[in-house]
Write a protein that holds these residues in place. Structure first.
Motif, short mmCIF file in Angstrom:
data_model
loop_
_atom_site.label_atom_id
_atom_site.label_comp_id
_atom_site.label_asym_id
_atom_site.label_seq_id
_atom_site.Cartn_x
_atom_site.Cartn_y
_atom_site.Cartn_z
N GLN A 1 6.01 13.85 -6.27
CA GLN A 1 5.38 13.45 -7.52
C GLN A 1 6.03 14.25 -8.65
N VAL A 2 6.29 13.68 -9.78
CA VAL A 2 5.80 12.45 -10.38
C VAL A 2 6.56 11.27 -9.77
N ALA A 3 5.83 10.20 -9.38
CA ALA A 3 6.43 9.09 -8.67
C ALA A 3 6.40 7.81 -9.49
N LEU A 4 7.23 6.86 -9.07
CA LEU A 4 7.19 5.49 -9.57
C LEU A 4 7.24 4.61 -8.32
N HIS A 5 6.07 4.19 -7.86
CA HIS A 5 5.91 3.61 -6.53
C HIS A 5 5.52 2.14 -6.66
N LEU A 6 6.38 1.26 -6.17
CA LEU A 6 6.09 -0.18 -6.16
C LEU A 6 5.62 -0.58 -4.77
N ILE A 7 4.45 -1.23 -4.71
CA ILE A 7 3.90 -1.75 -3.46
C ILE A 7 3.90 -3.27 -3.56
N ASN A 8 4.70 -3.90 -2.71
CA ASN A 8 4.92 -5.34 -2.81
C ASN A 8 4.46 -6.04 -1.53
N GLY A 9 3.64 -7.05 -1.71
CA GLY A 9 3.18 -7.82 -0.56
C GLY A 9 2.43 -9.06 -1.01
N THR A 10 2.39 -10.06 -0.17
CA THR A 10 1.70 -11.29 -0.51
C THR A 10 0.19 -11.06 -0.58
N ARG A 11 -0.50 -12.04 -1.08
CA ARG A 11 -1.95 -11.97 -1.20
C ARG A 11 -2.59 -11.73 0.18
N GLY A 12 -3.47 -10.75 0.24
CA GLY A 12 -4.16 -10.46 1.49
C GLY A 12 -3.38 -9.58 2.45
N SER A 13 -2.22 -9.10 2.04
CA SER A 13 -1.40 -8.29 2.94
C SER A 13 -1.96 -6.89 3.15
N GLY A 14 -2.71 -6.40 2.16
CA GLY A 14 -3.30 -5.06 2.29
C GLY A 14 -2.80 -4.06 1.27
N LYS A 15 -2.30 -4.55 0.13
CA LYS A 15 -1.74 -3.66 -0.89
C LYS A 15 -2.79 -2.68 -1.42
N SER A 16 -3.96 -3.20 -1.79
CA SER A 16 -4.99 -2.34 -2.36
C SER A 16 -5.49 -1.33 -1.35
N TYR A 17 -5.63 -1.75 -0.11
CA TYR A 17 -6.08 -0.84 0.94
C TYR A 17 -5.09 0.29 1.13
N LEU A 18 -3.80 -0.05 1.17
CA LEU A 18 -2.77 0.98 1.35
C LEU A 18 -2.73 1.91 0.13
N ALA A 19 -2.83 1.33 -1.07
CA ALA A 19 -2.84 2.16 -2.28
C ALA A 19 -4.01 3.14 -2.25
N SER A 20 -5.16 2.66 -1.81
CA SER A 20 -6.34 3.55 -1.76
C SER A 20 -6.13 4.69 -0.76
N TRP B 1 5.21 17.95 -9.03
CA TRP B 1 3.95 18.53 -8.60
C TRP B 1 4.10 19.15 -7.21
N LYS B 2 3.33 20.16 -6.95
CA LYS B 2 3.35 20.78 -5.62
C LYS B 2 2.61 19.88 -4.64
N THR B 3 3.30 19.46 -3.57
CA THR B 3 2.72 18.56 -2.58
C THR B 3 2.98 19.10 -1.17
N SER B 4 2.21 18.60 -0.21
CA SER B 4 2.42 19.00 1.18
C SER B 4 3.71 18.39 1.72
N ALA B 5 4.10 18.83 2.91
CA ALA B 5 5.41 18.47 3.47
C ALA B 5 5.62 16.95 3.55
N TYR B 6 4.59 16.20 3.92
CA TYR B 6 4.77 14.77 4.17
C TYR B 6 4.26 13.89 3.04
N MET B 7 3.70 14.49 2.00
CA MET B 7 3.25 13.71 0.85
C MET B 7 4.47 13.27 0.03
N PHE B 8 4.37 12.11 -0.59
CA PHE B 8 5.45 11.64 -1.45
C PHE B 8 5.64 12.60 -2.62
#
Length: 323
Positions: free
Chosen positions: A31-50, A22-29
């Motif tokens: 795409q198409v991506a396969l992105h794993l976000i790993n962190g303990t409970r309450g670390s902020g995974k959902s916030y970062l994903a949003s 996909w066409k993305t800006s210079a600093y955007m990841f």
């Protein structure tokens, strides 16, 4: 050692390489991506994903955002303004992944129908003789008339392009959605090939998965073969040194272990800090990021950079040292 050159029998390359990027800006990841976000409970995974999703929405990257999660409502404050349709949120059941793949293939079918109609429309506009059309084309022409008026086909969305869809998997560990029979193995192995197009290429399905556990011996986690297909890995601080060592060891074929550890140690300064590693970045200077917006650039990566943005950053690094 002796070297012998042979006849150039392996020099014939394909006319075109497969790419559904996909066409993305210079600093955007990428795409198409396969992105794993790993962190303990309450670390902020959902916030970062949003935040990543909002950046994508700002760039008009997504035509649809799909979720497989048991906790969409409890995370509603994080995701409620993303425009996710109610019918695009699935419980983590065994059939959920296939249902999402079916959505991509349905979107593919609609896109190809639109392209077929456009081809027929152009042929009709430029034709001088009805004998140029097959019986099937003559039957399909009926769909291009509204009453007596001949109408150009329209795509269902404002942006005319192959549909771009992202799937977010959240809190699915130890659920039927992550079992081998759910299709998760195929999803991770072939996500960029989902929704194959008859004209060549594929829509692809970008995937983001949020987990509390990087790996597990219980058989309910993300297997190593799947982890090794990642395009991006985001990690929050972990107190389990063995888990960190495992990440460094597994990524050693693509990421310098010394750089990994240096970037990790630099990134973890405050609660909720995180490090993102891109395994195939647009530029070597975009391999490491702290908290998404802070790029960590190693000298040898800067030397390898050939893009305009990277050259500007390299000059900035040199000037800052002089000062």
């Amino acid at each position: 050692m002796k070297v012998k050159k042979i006849k150039n029998i392996f020099d014939k390359a394909p006319k075109a390489k497969f790419s559904n990027e996909w066409k993305t800006s210079a600093y955007m990841f990428k795409q198409v991506a396969l992105h794993l976000i790993n962190g303990t409970r309450g670390s902020g995974k959902s916030y970062l994903a949003s935040k990543i999703l909002r950046a994508g929405i700002h760039e008009n990257l997504y035509d649809r955002i799909l979720f497989i999660t048991p906790s969409f409502l409890s995370n509603k404050k994080q995701f409620e303004d993303l425009g996710v349709a109610e019918e695009d949120v699935f419980k983590p059941e065994k059939e959920a992944i296939q249902m999402c793949v079916d959505i991509v293939e349905y979107e593919r079918n609609e896109w190809e129908e639109y392209l077929d109609e456009m081809e027929l429309f152009e042929k009709m506009v430029n034709s001088k003789d009805d004998t140029e059309f097959s019986d099937q084309e003559l039957m399909n022409m009926e769909g291009l008339f509204v009453g007596e008026e001949f109408v150009k086909p329209t795509w269902k969305r404002e942006i005319i392009r192959p549909p771009q869809i992202i799937l977010v998997l959240d809190d699915i560990l130890s659920t039927p959605a992550i079992t081998g029979s759910s299709g998760i193995n195929r999803l991770f192995m072939t996500n960029r090939h989902i929704g194959e197009l008859k004209r060549g290429g594929a829509l692809g399905l970008s995937v983001m998965i949020l987990t509390q556990t990087y790996s597990t011996t219980a058989g309910h986690g993300i297997g190593r073969a799947l982890r090794e297909n990642l395009t991006e890995l985001t990690i929050f601080e972990t107190k389990q040194e063995k888990q960190l060592d495992k990440m460094i060891e597994e990524t050693g074929g693509a990421i310098d272990p010394v750089k990994f550890k240096l970037a990790y140690d630099y990134s973890m300064k405050n609660p909720h800090d995180n490090l993102t590693i891109s395994f195939s970045p647009k530029c070597p200077t975009l391999t490491f990021r702290r908290n998404l917006n802070e790029i960590i650039i190693f000298d040898d990566d800067a030397k390898e950079c050939k893009c305009k943005k990277g050259k500007e950053e390299k000059r900035s690094m040199i000037n800052s040292r002089k000062n």
